[in-house]
Motif scaffolding. Structure first.
Motif, PDB file in Angstrom:
ATOM      1  N   SER A  39       7.996 -11.007  11.254  1.00 28.35           N
ATOM      2  CA  SER A  39       7.190 -10.457  11.091  1.00 28.35           C
ATOM      3  C   SER A  39       7.656 -11.579   9.634  1.00 28.35           C
ATOM      4  O   SER A  39       9.022 -11.847   9.740  1.00 28.35           O
ATOM      5  CB  SER A  39       7.996  -9.114  10.291  1.00 28.35           C
ATOM      6  OG  SER A  39       8.180  -9.242   9.032  1.00 28.35           O
ATOM      7  N   ASN A 132       1.324  -4.601  10.282  1.00 28.45           N
ATOM      8  CA  ASN A 132       1.172  -5.433   8.789  1.00 28.45           C
ATOM      9  C   ASN A 132       0.542  -5.003   8.002  1.00 28.45           C
ATOM     10  O   ASN A 132      -0.425  -4.756   6.473  1.00 28.45           O
ATOM     11  CB  ASN A 132       0.655  -6.337   8.998  1.00 28.45           C
ATOM     12  CG  ASN A 132       2.324  -7.815   9.205  1.00 28.45           C
ATOM     13  OD1 ASN A 132       3.073  -7.449   8.855  1.00 28.45           O
ATOM     14  ND2 ASN A 132       2.096  -8.338  11.001  1.00 28.45           N
ATOM     15  N   GLU A 134      -1.135  -1.955   7.995  1.00 28.98           N
ATOM     16  CA  GLU A 134      -0.920  -0.596   7.725  1.00 28.98           C
ATOM     17  C   GLU A 134       0.328  -0.575   6.161  1.00 28.98           C
ATOM     18  O   GLU A 134       0.247   0.262   5.127  1.00 28.98           O
ATOM     19  CB  GLU A 134       0.378   0.505   8.937  1.00 28.98           C
ATOM     20  CG  GLU A 134       0.465   1.516   8.021  1.00 28.98           C
ATOM     21  CD  GLU A 134       1.120   2.659   9.116  1.00 28.98           C
ATOM     22  OE1 GLU A 134       1.739   3.406   8.850  1.00 28.98           O
ATOM     23  OE2 GLU A 134       2.267   1.922  10.054  1.00 28.98           O
ATOM     24  N   THR A 135       0.896  -1.476   6.213  1.00 30.16           N
ATOM     25  CA  THR A 135       1.871  -2.592   5.386  1.00 30.16           C
ATOM     26  C   THR A 135       0.646  -2.395   3.931  1.00 30.16           C
ATOM     27  O   THR A 135       0.291  -1.617   2.477  1.00 30.16           O
ATOM     28  CB  THR A 135       3.012  -2.508   5.792  1.00 30.16           C
ATOM     29  OG1 THR A 135       3.282  -2.839   6.244  1.00 30.16           O
ATOM     30  CG2 THR A 135       2.996  -3.976   4.316  1.00 30.16           C
ATOM     31  N   ASN A 138      -1.002   0.907   2.569  1.00 24.48           N
ATOM     32  CA  ASN A 138      -0.217   1.155   1.496  1.00 24.48           C
ATOM     33  C   ASN A 138      -0.213   1.212   0.450  1.00 24.48           C
ATOM     34  O   ASN A 138       0.467   1.442  -0.653  1.00 24.48           O
ATOM     35  CB  ASN A 138       1.944   1.526   2.607  1.00 24.48           C
ATOM     36  CG  ASN A 138       2.434   2.405   1.827  1.00 24.48           C
ATOM     37  OD1 ASN A 138       2.449   3.921   1.687  1.00 24.48           O
ATOM     38  ND2 ASN A 138       3.412   2.011   1.149  1.00 24.48           N
ATOM     39  N   VAL A 159       1.463 -10.097   5.361  1.00 25.18           N
ATOM     40  CA  VAL A 159       0.769  -8.828   4.180  1.00 25.18           C
ATOM     41  C   VAL A 159       0.445  -8.911   2.861  1.00 25.18           C
ATOM     42  O   VAL A 159      -1.265  -8.754   3.177  1.00 25.18           O
ATOM     43  CB  VAL A 159       2.480  -8.012   4.507  1.00 25.18           C
ATOM     44  CG1 VAL A 159       1.916  -7.042   2.859  1.00 25.18           C
ATOM     45  CG2 VAL A 159       3.029  -7.448   5.379  1.00 25.18           C
ATOM     46  N   GLY A 245       6.149  -5.061  -3.655  1.00 26.00           N
ATOM     47  CA  GLY A 245       6.102  -4.916  -1.519  1.00 26.00           C
ATOM     48  C   GLY A 245       7.236  -5.504  -0.855  1.00 26.00           C
ATOM     49  O   GLY A 245       7.379  -5.676   0.216  1.00 26.00           O
ATOM     50  N   SER A 271       6.619  -0.402  -3.761  1.00 25.75           N
ATOM     51  CA  SER A 271       5.793   0.574  -2.100  1.00 25.75           C
ATOM     52  C   SER A 271       6.480   0.201  -0.934  1.00 25.75           C
ATOM     53  O   SER A 271       6.739  -1.500  -0.849  1.00 25.75           O
ATOM     54  CB  SER A 271       4.130  -0.768  -2.373  1.00 25.75           C
ATOM     55  OG  SER A 271       3.671   0.108  -1.000  1.00 25.75           O
ATOM     56  N   GLN A 272       6.721   0.418  -0.039  1.00 26.01           N
ATOM     57  CA  GLN A 272       7.332   0.767   1.788  1.00 26.01           C
ATOM     58  C   GLN A 272       6.533   2.028   2.679  1.00 26.01           C
ATOM     59  O   GLN A 272       6.756   2.686   2.088  1.00 26.01           O
ATOM     60  CB  GLN A 272       8.815   1.516   0.917  1.00 26.01           C
ATOM     61  CG  GLN A 272       9.772   0.379   2.475  1.00 26.01           C
ATOM     62  CD  GLN A 272       9.219   0.713   3.332  1.00 26.01           C
ATOM     63  OE1 GLN A 272       9.014   1.800   3.612  1.00 26.01           O
ATOM     64  NE2 GLN A 272      10.160  -0.644   4.421  1.00 26.01           N
ATOM     65  N   VAL A 273       5.831   1.216   3.097  1.00 27.67           N
ATOM     66  CA  VAL A 273       4.958   1.424   4.650  1.00 27.67           C
ATOM     67  C   VAL A 273       6.004   2.895   4.756  1.00 27.67           C
ATOM     68  O   VAL A 273       5.871   3.537   6.031  1.00 27.67           O
ATOM     69  CB  VAL A 273       4.586   0.818   5.769  1.00 27.67           C
ATOM     70  CG1 VAL A 273       5.929  -0.508   6.343  1.00 27.67           C
ATOM     71  CG2 VAL A 273       3.631   1.243   5.714  1.00 27.67           C
ATOM     72  N   SER A 274       6.909   2.985   5.423  1.00 28.64           N
ATOM     73  CA  SER A 274       8.134   4.093   5.839  1.00 28.64           C
ATOM     74  C   SER A 274       7.115   5.482   5.461  1.00 28.64           C
ATOM     75  O   SER A 274       7.895   6.422   6.311  1.00 28.64           O
ATOM     76  CB  SER A 274       9.376   4.325   6.509  1.00 28.64           C
ATOM     77  OG  SER A 274      10.249   2.940   6.334  1.00 28.64           O
TER      78      SER A 274
END
Length: 337
Positions: A39, A132, A134-135, A138, A159, A245, A271-274
Protein backbone atom coordinates in the motif's frame (compact mmCIF):
# COMPACT_ATOMS: atom_id res chain seq x y z
CA UNK A 1 7.17 -26.56 6.43
CA UNK A 2 7.80 -22.95 7.34
CA UNK A 3 6.41 -19.66 6.14
CA UNK A 4 8.34 -16.47 5.60
CA UNK A 5 6.67 -13.32 6.95
CA UNK A 6 7.60 -9.68 6.56
CA UNK A 7 8.03 -7.68 9.76
CA UNK A 8 8.53 -3.97 10.31
CA UNK A 9 11.26 -3.98 12.94
CA UNK A 10 12.16 -0.27 13.27
CA UNK A 11 11.76 2.93 11.25
CA UNK A 12 13.08 2.27 7.72
CA UNK A 13 13.79 -1.37 8.54
CA UNK A 14 12.01 -4.54 7.48
CA UNK A 15 12.99 -8.17 7.90
CA UNK A 16 11.77 -11.47 6.49
CA UNK A 17 11.55 -14.05 9.25
CA UNK A 18 10.92 -17.79 9.14
CA UNK A 19 7.89 -18.89 11.13
CA UNK A 20 6.33 -22.23 11.94
CA UNK A 21 3.08 -22.81 10.12
CA UNK A 22 0.26 -23.45 12.61
CA UNK A 23 -1.89 -26.57 12.28
CA UNK A 24 -4.94 -26.17 10.10
CA UNK A 25 -8.02 -25.36 12.15
CA UNK A 26 -11.55 -26.30 11.24
CA UNK A 27 -12.84 -24.45 8.17
CA UNK A 28 -9.32 -23.19 7.40
CA UNK A 29 -7.21 -23.01 4.26
CA UNK A 30 -3.48 -23.11 3.67
CA UNK A 31 -2.58 -20.66 0.91
CA UNK A 32 0.61 -20.31 -1.12
CA UNK A 33 1.02 -16.62 -1.93
CA UNK A 34 1.40 -15.57 -5.56
CA UNK A 35 1.70 -11.81 -5.07
CA UNK A 36 0.95 -9.09 -2.53
CA UNK A 37 0.55 -5.36 -3.01
CA UNK A 38 2.41 -2.78 -0.95
CA UNK A 39 0.00 0.00 0.00
CA UNK A 40 1.85 3.13 -1.20
CA UNK A 41 0.31 5.55 1.28
CA UNK A 42 -0.30 3.53 4.43
CA UNK A 43 2.80 1.35 4.24
CA UNK A 44 5.05 4.33 3.54
CA UNK A 45 3.87 5.78 6.89
CA UNK A 46 4.39 2.41 8.56
CA UNK A 47 7.86 2.06 7.01
CA UNK A 48 8.83 5.55 8.21
CA UNK A 49 7.45 4.94 11.71
CA UNK A 50 4.91 7.74 11.30
CA UNK A 51 2.02 5.86 12.85
CA UNK A 52 0.06 6.57 16.04
CA UNK A 53 0.97 4.12 18.78
CA UNK A 54 -2.29 4.52 20.70
CA UNK A 55 -4.67 2.78 18.26
CA UNK A 56 -5.08 -0.83 17.11
CA UNK A 57 -3.50 -1.75 13.77
CA UNK A 58 -6.95 -2.63 12.43
CA UNK A 59 -10.06 -3.52 14.39
CA UNK A 60 -11.89 -4.99 11.39
CA UNK A 61 -9.33 -7.50 10.03
CA UNK A 62 -8.46 -10.51 12.17
CA UNK A 63 -5.05 -10.89 10.48
CA UNK A 64 -4.05 -7.40 11.65
CA UNK A 65 -4.35 -7.68 15.41
CA UNK A 66 -2.43 -5.84 18.10
CA UNK A 67 -1.03 -2.32 18.07
CA UNK A 68 1.69 -0.49 16.19
CA UNK A 69 4.58 -1.74 18.28
CA UNK A 70 7.81 -3.09 16.79
CA UNK A 71 8.17 -5.71 15.53
CA UNK A 72 4.83 -6.11 13.79
CA UNK A 73 3.42 -7.39 10.52
CA UNK A 74 1.41 -5.30 8.10
CA UNK A 75 -0.16 -5.46 4.66
CA UNK A 76 -3.66 -6.32 3.53
CA UNK A 77 -3.61 -7.49 -0.08
CA UNK A 78 -2.45 -11.05 -0.78
CA UNK A 79 -3.50 -13.28 -3.67
CA UNK A 80 -2.57 -16.97 -3.55
CA UNK A 81 -3.48 -20.55 -4.36
CA UNK A 82 -5.10 -22.91 -1.85
CA UNK A 83 -2.69 -25.80 -1.27
CA UNK A 84 -4.38 -27.54 1.67
CA UNK A 85 -7.82 -27.60 3.28
CA UNK A 86 -8.81 -28.19 6.88
CA UNK A 87 -11.66 -30.12 8.43
CA UNK A 88 -15.09 -28.93 7.36
CA UNK A 89 -13.84 -27.43 4.09
CA UNK A 90 -15.10 -28.85 0.81
CA UNK A 91 -12.29 -30.35 -1.27
CA UNK A 92 -13.29 -28.15 -4.23
CA UNK A 93 -11.40 -25.29 -2.50
CA UNK A 94 -8.10 -27.03 -3.33
CA UNK A 95 -6.15 -25.16 -6.07
CA UNK A 96 -8.54 -22.19 -6.08
CA UNK A 97 -7.05 -18.72 -6.35
CA UNK A 98 -8.19 -16.53 -3.46
CA UNK A 99 -7.71 -13.03 -2.08
CA UNK A 100 -6.97 -12.40 1.60
CA UNK A 101 -6.72 -9.22 3.68
CA UNK A 102 -3.47 -10.47 5.20
CA UNK A 103 0.07 -9.20 5.91
CA UNK A 104 2.85 -10.05 3.46
CA UNK A 105 3.87 -13.71 3.84
CA UNK A 106 4.82 -16.62 1.60
CA UNK A 107 2.25 -19.01 3.08
CA UNK A 108 -0.81 -17.88 4.98
CA UNK A 109 -3.56 -19.63 6.89
CA UNK A 110 -7.09 -18.25 6.90
CA UNK A 111 -10.64 -19.47 7.37
CA UNK A 112 -12.95 -19.67 4.36
CA UNK A 113 -14.80 -16.66 5.81
CA UNK A 114 -11.61 -14.58 5.66
CA UNK A 115 -10.89 -15.07 1.95
CA UNK A 116 -12.59 -14.19 -1.30
CA UNK A 117 -12.42 -16.44 -4.34
CA UNK A 118 -10.90 -14.59 -7.27
CA UNK A 119 -13.19 -14.77 -10.33
CA UNK A 120 -11.72 -16.82 -13.17
CA UNK A 121 -11.64 -13.84 -15.52
CA UNK A 122 -9.57 -11.68 -13.14
CA UNK A 123 -5.82 -12.23 -12.95
CA UNK A 124 -3.90 -12.24 -9.64
CA UNK A 125 -2.23 -8.97 -10.72
CA UNK A 126 -5.66 -7.36 -11.03
CA UNK A 127 -7.18 -9.02 -7.95
CA UNK A 128 -4.47 -7.67 -5.65
CA UNK A 129 -5.95 -4.18 -6.22
CA UNK A 130 -9.25 -5.16 -4.56
CA UNK A 131 -8.73 -3.13 -1.33
CA UNK A 132 -7.73 -0.04 -3.30
CA UNK A 133 -10.71 -0.11 -5.64
CA UNK A 134 -13.00 -0.77 -2.68
CA UNK A 135 -11.51 2.31 -0.98
CA UNK A 136 -12.03 4.37 -4.14
CA UNK A 137 -15.66 3.23 -4.33
CA UNK A 138 -16.16 4.21 -0.71
CA UNK A 139 -14.67 7.66 -1.40
CA UNK A 140 -17.04 8.26 -4.30
CA UNK A 141 -20.03 7.04 -2.30
CA UNK A 142 -19.13 9.31 0.62
CA UNK A 143 -18.56 12.33 -1.64
CA UNK A 144 -21.87 11.82 -3.47
CA UNK A 145 -20.89 13.64 -6.70
CA UNK A 146 -23.79 15.24 -8.55
CA UNK A 147 -24.37 16.02 -12.21
CA UNK A 148 -22.62 19.19 -13.34
CA UNK A 149 -20.35 19.52 -10.31
CA UNK A 150 -16.80 20.87 -10.33
CA UNK A 151 -14.57 18.30 -8.61
CA UNK A 152 -10.93 18.59 -7.52
CA UNK A 153 -8.68 15.76 -6.27
CA UNK A 154 -5.44 16.34 -4.37
CA UNK A 155 -3.18 13.28 -4.77
CA UNK A 156 -2.90 10.78 -7.60
CA UNK A 157 -1.40 7.75 -5.99
CA UNK A 158 -3.08 4.38 -6.53
CA UNK A 159 -6.26 5.26 -4.63
CA UNK A 160 -6.34 8.76 -6.11
CA UNK A 161 -6.05 7.44 -9.65
CA UNK A 162 -8.74 4.80 -9.12
CA UNK A 163 -11.01 7.46 -7.60
CA UNK A 164 -10.36 9.66 -10.63
CA UNK A 165 -11.38 6.82 -12.94
CA UNK A 166 -14.63 6.27 -11.04
CA UNK A 167 -15.48 9.98 -10.87
CA UNK A 168 -14.84 10.30 -14.62
CA UNK A 169 -17.81 7.97 -15.16
CA UNK A 170 -20.09 10.68 -13.73
CA UNK A 171 -21.52 13.59 -15.78
CA UNK A 172 -19.41 16.18 -13.99
CA UNK A 173 -18.80 19.69 -15.26
CA UNK A 174 -15.08 19.36 -14.67
CA UNK A 175 -12.63 16.98 -13.00
CA UNK A 176 -9.26 18.45 -11.98
CA UNK A 177 -6.47 16.52 -10.25
CA UNK A 178 -3.20 17.56 -8.62
CA UNK A 179 -0.03 15.61 -7.97
CA UNK A 180 3.65 16.39 -7.63
CA UNK A 181 4.83 13.67 -10.02
CA UNK A 182 4.55 13.90 -13.79
CA UNK A 183 4.06 10.16 -14.34
CA UNK A 184 0.98 10.13 -12.13
CA UNK A 185 -0.45 13.23 -13.80
CA UNK A 186 -0.13 11.54 -17.19
CA UNK A 187 -2.05 8.50 -15.94
CA UNK A 188 -4.63 10.80 -14.36
CA UNK A 189 -5.41 12.36 -17.73
CA UNK A 190 -5.66 8.91 -19.27
CA UNK A 191 -8.10 7.92 -16.51
CA UNK A 192 -10.46 10.79 -17.28
CA UNK A 193 -9.28 14.00 -15.62
CA UNK A 194 -9.75 17.05 -17.85
CA UNK A 195 -6.73 18.72 -16.26
CA UNK A 196 -3.96 17.48 -13.98
CA UNK A 197 -1.80 20.13 -12.30
CA UNK A 198 1.53 20.05 -10.46
CA UNK A 199 1.06 20.17 -6.71
CA UNK A 200 3.42 23.07 -5.90
CA UNK A 201 1.49 25.23 -3.45
CA UNK A 202 2.78 28.55 -4.80
CA UNK A 203 1.17 28.01 -8.19
CA UNK A 204 -1.72 25.61 -7.70
CA UNK A 205 -4.01 27.89 -5.72
CA UNK A 206 -3.66 30.73 -8.23
CA UNK A 207 -4.45 28.42 -11.16
CA UNK A 208 -7.34 26.75 -9.34
CA UNK A 209 -8.90 30.07 -8.40
CA UNK A 210 -8.70 31.21 -12.01
CA UNK A 211 -10.33 28.01 -13.20
CA UNK A 212 -12.90 27.88 -10.41
CA UNK A 213 -13.79 31.46 -9.41
CA UNK A 214 -16.73 30.19 -7.36
CA UNK A 215 -14.76 27.32 -5.87
CA UNK A 216 -15.20 23.58 -6.28
CA UNK A 217 -18.36 21.76 -5.29
CA UNK A 218 -16.49 18.68 -4.13
CA UNK A 219 -12.83 18.30 -3.15
CA UNK A 220 -10.94 15.12 -2.25
CA UNK A 221 -7.76 15.21 -0.16
CA UNK A 222 -5.97 11.94 -1.02
CA UNK A 223 -2.35 13.08 -1.05
CA UNK A 224 -1.42 11.93 2.44
CA UNK A 225 -0.08 15.42 3.13
CA UNK A 226 -1.70 17.38 5.99
CA UNK A 227 -0.59 20.62 4.32
CA UNK A 228 -2.78 19.83 1.31
CA UNK A 229 -5.90 19.77 3.47
CA UNK A 230 -5.72 23.54 4.05
CA UNK A 231 -5.46 24.03 0.26
CA UNK A 232 -8.41 21.70 -0.28
CA UNK A 233 -10.53 23.78 2.08
CA UNK A 234 -9.35 27.00 0.45
CA UNK A 235 -10.49 25.97 -3.03
CA UNK A 236 -13.83 24.57 -1.87
CA UNK A 237 -16.84 26.75 -2.76
CA UNK A 238 -19.83 27.84 -0.69
CA UNK A 239 -21.50 24.88 1.07
CA UNK A 240 -19.06 22.53 -0.69
CA UNK A 241 -17.71 19.25 0.63
CA UNK A 242 -14.12 18.25 1.38
CA UNK A 243 -13.67 14.48 1.65
CA UNK A 244 -10.56 13.47 3.60
CA UNK A 245 -9.46 10.02 2.45
CA UNK A 246 -5.83 10.39 3.52
CA UNK A 247 -4.53 8.68 6.64
CA UNK A 248 -1.97 11.05 8.14
CA UNK A 249 -0.78 8.66 10.81
CA UNK A 250 1.00 10.61 13.55
CA UNK A 251 1.28 13.77 11.42
CA UNK A 252 -0.99 16.65 12.46
CA UNK A 253 -2.89 19.00 10.18
CA UNK A 254 -2.49 22.66 11.16
CA UNK A 255 -5.69 24.25 9.77
CA UNK A 256 -6.94 27.82 9.73
CA UNK A 257 -10.68 27.47 10.32
CA UNK A 258 -11.42 31.01 11.43
CA UNK A 259 -11.96 32.48 7.97
CA UNK A 260 -13.83 31.30 4.90
CA UNK A 261 -14.21 27.71 6.19
CA UNK A 262 -16.62 29.04 8.80
CA UNK A 263 -18.45 31.61 6.69
CA UNK A 264 -18.63 29.47 3.56
CA UNK A 265 -20.37 26.60 5.39
CA UNK A 266 -17.82 24.06 4.14
CA UNK A 267 -18.29 20.46 5.23
CA UNK A 268 -15.32 18.27 6.16
CA UNK A 269 -16.02 14.54 5.67
CA UNK A 270 -13.89 11.64 6.86
CA UNK A 271 -13.99 8.62 4.55
CA UNK A 272 -12.61 5.27 5.68
CA UNK A 273 -13.23 1.97 3.94
CA UNK A 274 -13.60 -0.18 7.06
CA UNK A 275 -17.23 0.86 7.40
CA UNK A 276 -20.21 1.84 5.26
CA UNK A 277 -21.69 5.32 5.51
CA UNK A 278 -24.72 4.94 7.85
CA UNK A 279 -26.78 6.91 5.32
CA UNK A 280 -26.26 4.04 2.86
CA UNK A 281 -26.20 1.02 5.14
CA UNK A 282 -29.91 0.34 4.66
CA UNK A 283 -29.14 -0.69 1.06
CA UNK A 284 -25.39 -1.25 1.02
CA UNK A 285 -23.21 -3.68 2.96
CA UNK A 286 -19.60 -4.81 2.50
CA UNK A 287 -20.66 -7.81 0.40
CA UNK A 288 -22.48 -5.62 -2.12
CA UNK A 289 -19.60 -3.14 -2.24
CA UNK A 290 -17.11 -5.96 -2.86
CA UNK A 291 -19.24 -7.31 -5.71
CA UNK A 292 -19.10 -3.87 -7.30
CA UNK A 293 -15.35 -3.74 -6.68
CA UNK A 294 -14.84 -6.93 -8.72
CA UNK A 295 -16.86 -5.40 -11.56
CA UNK A 296 -14.76 -2.25 -11.49
CA UNK A 297 -11.54 -4.27 -11.55
CA UNK A 298 -12.73 -5.81 -14.81
CA UNK A 299 -13.43 -2.36 -16.22
CA UNK A 300 -10.35 -0.48 -15.04
CA UNK A 301 -7.74 -3.27 -15.35
CA UNK A 302 -5.52 -1.64 -12.72
CA UNK A 303 -2.50 -3.90 -13.32
CA UNK A 304 -1.43 -1.13 -15.70
CA UNK A 305 -0.52 0.84 -12.54
CA UNK A 306 2.16 -1.69 -11.52
CA UNK A 307 5.53 -0.03 -11.95
CA UNK A 308 7.74 -2.42 -9.96
CA UNK A 309 7.81 -6.13 -9.07
CA UNK A 310 10.21 -7.47 -6.48
CA UNK A 311 10.75 -11.06 -5.34
CA UNK A 312 9.72 -11.36 -1.71
CA UNK A 313 13.37 -11.89 -0.75
CA UNK A 314 14.10 -8.37 -2.02
CA UNK A 315 11.41 -6.68 0.06
CA UNK A 316 13.97 -4.36 1.67
CA UNK A 317 14.74 -2.90 -1.76
CA UNK A 318 11.03 -2.62 -2.52
CA UNK A 319 10.45 -0.42 0.53
CA UNK A 320 13.50 1.69 -0.26
CA UNK A 321 11.97 2.42 -3.68
CA UNK A 322 8.60 3.12 -2.06
CA UNK A 323 10.14 5.61 0.34
CA UNK A 324 12.84 7.18 -1.79
CA UNK A 325 11.60 7.12 -5.38
CA UNK A 326 7.90 8.08 -5.35
CA UNK A 327 8.29 9.93 -8.64
CA UNK A 328 9.10 6.61 -10.34
CA UNK A 329 6.60 4.31 -8.66
CA UNK A 330 2.86 3.93 -8.48
CA UNK A 331 2.13 0.34 -7.41
CA UNK A 332 4.85 -2.00 -6.12
CA UNK A 333 4.18 -5.74 -6.02
CA UNK A 334 5.94 -8.47 -4.07
CA UNK A 335 6.04 -11.83 -5.86
CA UNK A 336 6.44 -15.31 -4.36
CA UNK A 337 7.54 -17.59 -7.20
Amino acid sequence: MKSQSLYFTAPHQVAILDEDIPPLRERSLRIQSLCSAISPGTERLVYRGEFPSDIPIDETLSALHGRFEYPFRYGYAVVGTVIETGKGVDAIWKDRVVFAFHPHASIITATIDEVLEVPADISPDEAVFLPNIETALNLVMDGRPMIGEEVVLFGQGVVGLLTTFLLAQHPLQRLITLDGYAMRREVSLRFGAQLSLPAQASERQKVLKELLPNGADLVYELSGSPEALESAIEICGFAGRVVVGSWYGSKRADLYLGGRFHRQRITLLSSQVSSINPMLSGRWDKKRRLQLAWEMLRKIKPAQLITHRFPFAEATHAYQVLDGQPEESIQILLTYE
